[in-house]
Every structure is written in structure tokens, then in C-alpha cells.
Design a protein around this motif. Structure first.
Motif, PDB file in Angstrom:
ATOM      1  N   ALA A 166       0.768  -1.151  -0.028  1.00 55.36           N
ATOM      2  CA  ALA A 166      -0.005   0.018  -0.010  1.00 55.36           C
ATOM      3  C   ALA A 166       0.860   1.253  -0.080  1.00 55.36           C
ATOM      4  O   ALA A 166       0.571   2.274  -0.714  1.00 55.36           O
ATOM      5  N   SER A 167       2.028   1.310   0.727  1.00 54.81           N
ATOM      6  CA  SER A 167       2.934   2.480   0.566  1.00 54.81           C
ATOM      7  C   SER A 167       4.281   1.790   0.579  1.00 54.81           C
ATOM      8  O   SER A 167       4.620   0.695   1.368  1.00 54.81           O
ATOM      9  N   VAL A 168       5.433   2.628   0.281  1.00 55.76           N
ATOM     10  CA  VAL A 168       6.658   2.092   0.369  1.00 55.76           C
ATOM     11  C   VAL A 168       7.501   3.303   1.098  1.00 55.76           C
ATOM     12  O   VAL A 168       7.349   4.455   0.783  1.00 55.76           O
ATOM     13  N   ILE A 169       8.230   3.117   2.060  1.00 57.13           N
ATOM     14  CA  ILE A 169       9.099   3.978   2.691  1.00 57.13           C
ATOM     15  C   ILE A 169      10.777   3.867   2.549  1.00 57.13           C
ATOM     16  O   ILE A 169      10.811   2.433   2.442  1.00 57.13           O
ATOM     17  N   ASP A 170      11.453   4.628   2.667  1.00 55.66           N
ATOM     18  CA  ASP A 170      12.973   4.583   2.579  1.00 55.66           C
ATOM     19  C   ASP A 170      13.356   3.899   3.936  1.00 55.66           C
ATOM     20  O   ASP A 170      12.869   4.137   4.856  1.00 55.66           O
ATOM     21  N   ARG A 171      14.304   2.928   3.818  1.00 54.82           N
ATOM     22  CA  ARG A 171      14.770   2.272   5.098  1.00 54.82           C
ATOM     23  C   ARG A 171      15.463   3.266   5.992  1.00 54.82           C
ATOM     24  O   ARG A 171      15.332   2.935   7.317  1.00 54.82           O
ATOM     25  N   GLY A 172      15.798   4.431   5.680  1.00 49.79           N
ATOM     26  CA  GLY A 172      16.618   5.422   6.481  1.00 49.79           C
ATOM     27  C   GLY A 172      15.531   5.915   7.539  1.00 49.79           C
ATOM     28  O   GLY A 172      15.840   6.418   8.603  1.00 49.79           O
ATOM     29  N   GLU A 173      14.024   5.892   7.175  1.00 51.10           N
ATOM     30  CA  GLU A 173      13.138   6.267   8.234  1.00 51.10           C
ATOM     31  C   GLU A 173      13.132   5.403   9.469  1.00 51.10           C
ATOM     32  O   GLU A 173      12.616   5.787  10.548  1.00 51.10           O
ATOM     33  N   LEU A 174      13.556   4.148   9.242  1.00 51.29           N
ATOM     34  CA  LEU A 174      13.397   2.974  10.360  1.00 51.29           C
ATOM     35  C   LEU A 174      14.897   3.179  11.233  1.00 51.29           C
ATOM     36  O   LEU A 174      14.783   2.766  12.257  1.00 51.29           O
ATOM     37  N   THR A 175      15.902   3.978  10.842  1.00 49.10           N
ATOM     38  CA  THR A 175      16.931   4.047  11.853  1.00 49.10           C
ATOM     39  C   THR A 175      17.414   5.529  11.971  1.00 49.10           C
ATOM     40  O   THR A 175      18.227   6.051  11.223  1.00 49.10           O
ATOM     41  N   PRO A 176      16.547   6.299  12.525  1.00 48.18           N
ATOM     42  CA  PRO A 176      16.805   7.687  13.126  1.00 48.18           C
ATOM     43  C   PRO A 176      18.395   7.880  13.774  1.00 48.18           C
ATOM     44  O   PRO A 176      18.924   6.917  14.437  1.00 48.18           O
ATOM     45  N   VAL A 182      18.915   9.439  16.189  1.00 53.44           N
ATOM     46  CA  VAL A 182      18.819   9.228  17.762  1.00 53.44           C
ATOM     47  C   VAL A 182      17.690   8.177  17.870  1.00 53.44           C
ATOM     48  O   VAL A 182      16.301   8.605  18.020  1.00 53.44           O
ATOM     49  N   PRO A 183      17.736   6.996  18.046  1.00 50.21           N
ATOM     50  CA  PRO A 183      16.690   5.959  18.139  1.00 50.21           C
ATOM     51  C   PRO A 183      16.082   6.092  19.442  1.00 50.21           C
ATOM     52  O   PRO A 183      16.614   6.450  20.614  1.00 50.21           O
ATOM     53  N   ARG A 184      14.697   5.766  19.461  1.00 47.31           N
ATOM     54  CA  ARG A 184      13.900   6.084  20.483  1.00 47.31           C
ATOM     55  C   ARG A 184      13.674   4.464  21.146  1.00 47.31           C
ATOM     56  O   ARG A 184      13.088   3.561  20.357  1.00 47.31           O
ATOM     57  N   SER A 185      13.478   3.966  22.567  1.00 41.39           N
ATOM     58  CA  SER A 185      13.041   2.854  22.980  1.00 41.39           C
ATOM     59  C   SER A 185      11.672   2.893  22.724  1.00 41.39           C
ATOM     60  O   SER A 185      11.273   1.315  22.411  1.00 41.39           O
ATOM     61  N   LEU A 186      10.910   3.708  22.885  1.00 39.84           N
ATOM     62  CA  LEU A 186       9.263   3.585  22.429  1.00 39.84           C
ATOM     63  C   LEU A 186       8.970   4.879  21.679  1.00 39.84           C
ATOM     64  O   LEU A 186       9.405   5.909  21.900  1.00 39.84           O
ATOM     65  N   ASP A 187       8.359   4.652  20.318  1.00 36.09           N
ATOM     66  CA  ASP A 187       8.145   5.752  19.661  1.00 36.09           C
ATOM     67  C   ASP A 187       6.543   5.587  19.139  1.00 36.09           C
ATOM     68  O   ASP A 187       5.879   4.606  19.760  1.00 36.09           O
ATOM     69  N   LYS A 188       6.069   6.400  18.387  1.00 39.56           N
ATOM     70  CA  LYS A 188       4.708   6.376  17.772  1.00 39.56           C
ATOM     71  C   LYS A 188       4.319   4.756  17.546  1.00 39.56           C
ATOM     72  O   LYS A 188       4.972   4.083  16.529  1.00 39.56           O
ATOM     73  N   GLY A 213      17.086  -7.383  10.382  1.00 37.22           N
ATOM     74  CA  GLY A 213      17.923  -7.567  11.727  1.00 37.22           C
ATOM     75  C   GLY A 213      18.629  -6.322  12.178  1.00 37.22           C
ATOM     76  O   GLY A 213      18.314  -5.302  11.773  1.00 37.22           O
ATOM     77  N   GLY A 214      19.499  -6.440  13.111  1.00 37.90           N
ATOM     78  CA  GLY A 214      20.285  -5.478  13.642  1.00 37.90           C
ATOM     79  C   GLY A 214      19.770  -4.137  14.228  1.00 37.90           C
ATOM     80  O   GLY A 214      18.660  -4.207  14.686  1.00 37.90           O
ATOM     81  N   LYS A 215      20.507  -2.946  13.754  1.00 37.27           N
ATOM     82  CA  LYS A 215      19.804  -1.684  14.289  1.00 37.27           C
ATOM     83  C   LYS A 215      18.544  -1.376  13.835  1.00 37.27           C
ATOM     84  O   LYS A 215      17.526  -0.819  14.413  1.00 37.27           O
ATOM     85  N   PRO A 216      18.175  -1.783  12.612  1.00 37.43           N
ATOM     86  CA  PRO A 216      16.859  -1.578  12.109  1.00 37.43           C
ATOM     87  C   PRO A 216      15.750  -2.176  12.657  1.00 37.43           C
ATOM     88  O   PRO A 216      14.778  -1.735  13.036  1.00 37.43           O
ATOM     89  N   LEU A 217      15.873  -3.650  13.047  1.00 37.98           N
ATOM     90  CA  LEU A 217      14.967  -4.305  13.730  1.00 37.98           C
ATOM     91  C   LEU A 217      14.882  -3.744  15.395  1.00 37.98           C
ATOM     92  O   LEU A 217      13.707  -3.439  15.738  1.00 37.98           O
ATOM     93  N   ALA A 218      15.908  -3.281  15.876  1.00 44.32           N
ATOM     94  CA  ALA A 218      15.724  -2.493  17.345  1.00 44.32           C
ATOM     95  C   ALA A 218      15.046  -1.259  17.080  1.00 44.32           C
ATOM     96  O   ALA A 218      14.286  -1.240  17.858  1.00 44.32           O
ATOM     97  N   ALA A 219      15.038  -0.420  16.234  1.00 46.49           N
ATOM     98  CA  ALA A 219      14.357   0.713  15.870  1.00 46.49           C
ATOM     99  C   ALA A 219      12.798   0.287  15.679  1.00 46.49           C
ATOM    100  O   ALA A 219      12.025   1.119  15.965  1.00 46.49           O
ATOM    101  N   VAL A 220      12.717  -0.534  14.818  1.00 46.71           N
ATOM    102  CA  VAL A 220      11.259  -0.988  14.423  1.00 46.71           C
ATOM    103  C   VAL A 220      10.557  -1.379  15.836  1.00 46.71           C
ATOM    104  O   VAL A 220       9.209  -1.092  16.002  1.00 46.71           O
TER     105      VAL A 220
END
Length: 328
Positions: free
Chosen positions: A196-206, A208-214, A225-232
Motif C-alpha cells: 500500500a505504501s513504500v518507505i525508505d529504510r532510512g526512516e527506520l534508523t533515526p 537518535v533512536p527511541r526505545s518507544l516511538d509512535k 535484523g540489527g539496528k533497523p530491527l531494534a528501531a522497528v
């Protein structure tokens, strides 16, 4: 049986070299089934098998290929008969036991799955380990209460083998799929598969990652896996589920416990190698029916055995898209 062609990986002073060689039946490892291989496929683990530092294959020379589909030539097991079409993925195939990159393979009967109605040999390899893993991931979400009306489902690494099949399956089942990719040129392809939509993977790895996000995702099929999974994890909705199968983004998981203890998020590991046979056969039946992607053939490109080394290099460089089916 006459000599046959196989792609053999062999260690040299300069690393690992892959080339087509002529093999004889007595060079094949033990097994109850001799199979004439029609198709195999290319997976990340296959590419690692040909990499000097891949740490997948321990003994050379070796025939890679963690998937195969073909016809039984001879059987020493009563469960299978000559002429029967079968497929095999996982276990030691292409890792400790010669795999699918040969015109013939000898495998244990315990590894073979009868080709389910609804799939041809080629279509089974369009799915292959990647599609099998995608189906297991989708099933994990459903088993843990992720339903289409619960909100968007995220697929990371969506242009890869697992990701692209997951997008296709989820969209067929009525989920709103958000596909994440680092290949902006693949947007139209992902939308064509049902995203339905496509986002850039950079949006998932800010930065300054937050433990809890929106709270954004009802579920996630994570192929990275890795940092992207942690951010997700920080963006998964209350009670949501993440099915994780990949490591291209790294093996470390720099996350906190907050998504788990404050939102009840579930992180489910997906293994496709040692799935028990009853569950394995059920999953292949799903891929042949309810989970069969509408645009199955658009998920793959067909290549010859001689093209595999070049395709491996593209995959290791992170530039591959979809599935490569190897015609034997």
C-alpha cells in the motif's frame, strides 16, 4: 548414469572459486533418493557459501544450493517412488550436504517434500527457502493475533527474496502492507506486488533512536535484523508481533526491554532449516493455495547454472531484487 554438470565451489589460494565441473554419481553424498534436479534458486546463504569469509561451508570442494526441485530417479525409501516430483529445502542441503546446483542430487528421504498440487517445479523454486521463510513469518503474525483490521504491517528488506514474497502474501490476505527498502527505484515493483505504501529504510534508523516511538505497526516481517530491527520494535503497536528472520543489517540487537514489558510486543524468531516435517508440509500446502502470490512469476528471474556466480556477487553487494530461479 553418465557424468553431469554441477556448480562446484572450491577453495583456492585467492579465496573461493565457483565453476561448472563434470561429476559422477559416485561423487554424490549418501541418501535414499537420487533426484534429477529441474530447478534450484539463489539465496543469501548460497552466496555466502561461495564467499571466502561466508562461514557456511566447512569442506571443499562443494556443490552449493540450499533449494532443489526435481524428479525422483531412484528411491530406497517406500515413501517415494520413481518419477515422483519432490522439493527439498533446509536441513544440511547446500551447507553440509551437496545441494541443488547440480543436474543430479542424492538426498535423505527425510528431507523431501512431495510437490504439492498447485505448484510446478519451477514455481516451487520461485518460492524456495525465501518463500518458505516468508510463509512461516506471515503464519507467525496470524498465530499471534495480527489481523488485517489491526493496522499496517511493515515488511523490511522488502525487495529481497523473503521480503518480496511476504509483501505478496500479506497483500493477498488483505493486510495493508508498508514496504521498507533502500532501493527507491523499486517502488513501483513493490506497489505492483501489493504494497500500500513504500518507505525508505532510512526512516527506520533515526540518528537518535527511541526505545518507544509512535505506535505504527500491528505487525512486522523483519528480513534485516540489527539496528533497523531494534528501531522497528519501538514503533510496534500494543500487543503486536515481529517475525524476524534476517541478519543483513547485522547480528547485534541494540534494543531495550520497553517494547516487550510496556506494550506486550512479541519478537518471534523464524527458522526455516529444521522445521519439523508436518509443519513443513503444511506450509508448502499453504504456498500452493491460500498463500500463493497472485503475481508469483513476477517475483523471479530465471538464470542458467553458469550465471550463478555473477548473481551471487550481486547479492553479496546488496543489489539483488526478488528471486533468481536456477534452471538446471
Amino acid at each position: 548414469m553418465e557424468a553431469f554438470n554441477a556448480l562446484v565451489a572450491d577453495r583456492t589460494v585467492n579465496g573461493v572459486k565457483c565453476e561448472i565441473r563434470r561429476l559422477s554419481a559416485d561423487q554424490l553424498p549418501p541418501g535414499e533418493l537420487l533426484v534429477r534436479v529441474a530447478y534450484s534458486s539463489l539465496n543469501y546463504k548460497d552466496a555466502l557459501a561461495a564467499a571466502p569469509d561466508g562461514n557456511v561451508v566447512k569442506t571443499y570442494p562443494f556443490v552449493p544450493g540450499i533449494d532443489l526441485a526435481g524428479t525422483v530417479v531412484s528411491s530406497e525409501d517406500g515413501r517415494f517412488r520413481e518419477g515422483e516430483e519432490i522439493l527439498a529445502t533446509g536441513y544440511g542441503l547446500g551447507v553440509t550436504h551437496f545441494g541443488g546446483y547440480g543436474e543430479y542430487a542424492r538426498i535423505p528421504a527425510d528431507w523431501a517434500v512431495p510437490l504439492p498440487d498447485g505448484l510446478t517445479l519451477k514455481e516451487a523454486m520461485i518460492c524456495g527457502t525465501a518463500g518458505f521463510t516468508a510463509a512461516l513469518s506471515v503464519q507467525a503474525l496470524r498465530d499471534n493475533g495480527v489481523v488485517p483490521e489491526g493496522g499496517p504491517v511493515l515488511v523490511t528488506g522488502a525487495t529481497g527474496g523473503v521480503g518480496s514474497v511476504a509483501v505478496a502474501i500479506l497483500s493477498k490476505l488483505g493486510y495493508e502492507v508498508t514496504a521498507s527498502t533502500g532501493k527507491p527505484e523499486a517502488k513501483d515493483e513493490l506497489l505492483g506486488l501489493g504494497a500500500a505504501s513504500v518507505i525508505d529504510r532510512g526512516e527506520l534508523t533515526p540518528a537518535v533512536p527511541r526505545s518507544l516511538d509512535k505506535q505504527r505497526w500491528a505487525g512486522v516481517v523483519d528480513c534485516v535484523g540489527g539496528k533497523p530491527l531494534a528501531a522497528v520494535l519501538g514503533g510496534v503497536k500494543y500487543g503486536g508481533t515481529v517475525a524476524a528472520s534476517g541478519l543483513t543489517g547485522g547480528t547485534e540487537l541494540p534494543a531495550t526491554v520497553f517494547p516487550f514489558i510496556l506494550r506486550g510486543v512479541r519478537l518471534i524468531g523464524i527458522d526455516s532449516v529444521f522445521v519439523p516435517m508436518p509443519a513443513r508440509r503444511r506450509t508448502w500446502e499453504l504456498l500452493a493455495s491460500e498463500y500463493r502470490p497472485v503475481k508469483l512469476h513476477e517475483l523471479s528471474s530465471e538464470i542458467a547454472l553458469a550465471d550463478v556466480p555473477a548473481a551471487m556477487a550481486v547479492m553479496l553487494a546488496g543489489k539483488s531484487k526478488g528471486r533468481n530461479v536456477v534452471k538446471l
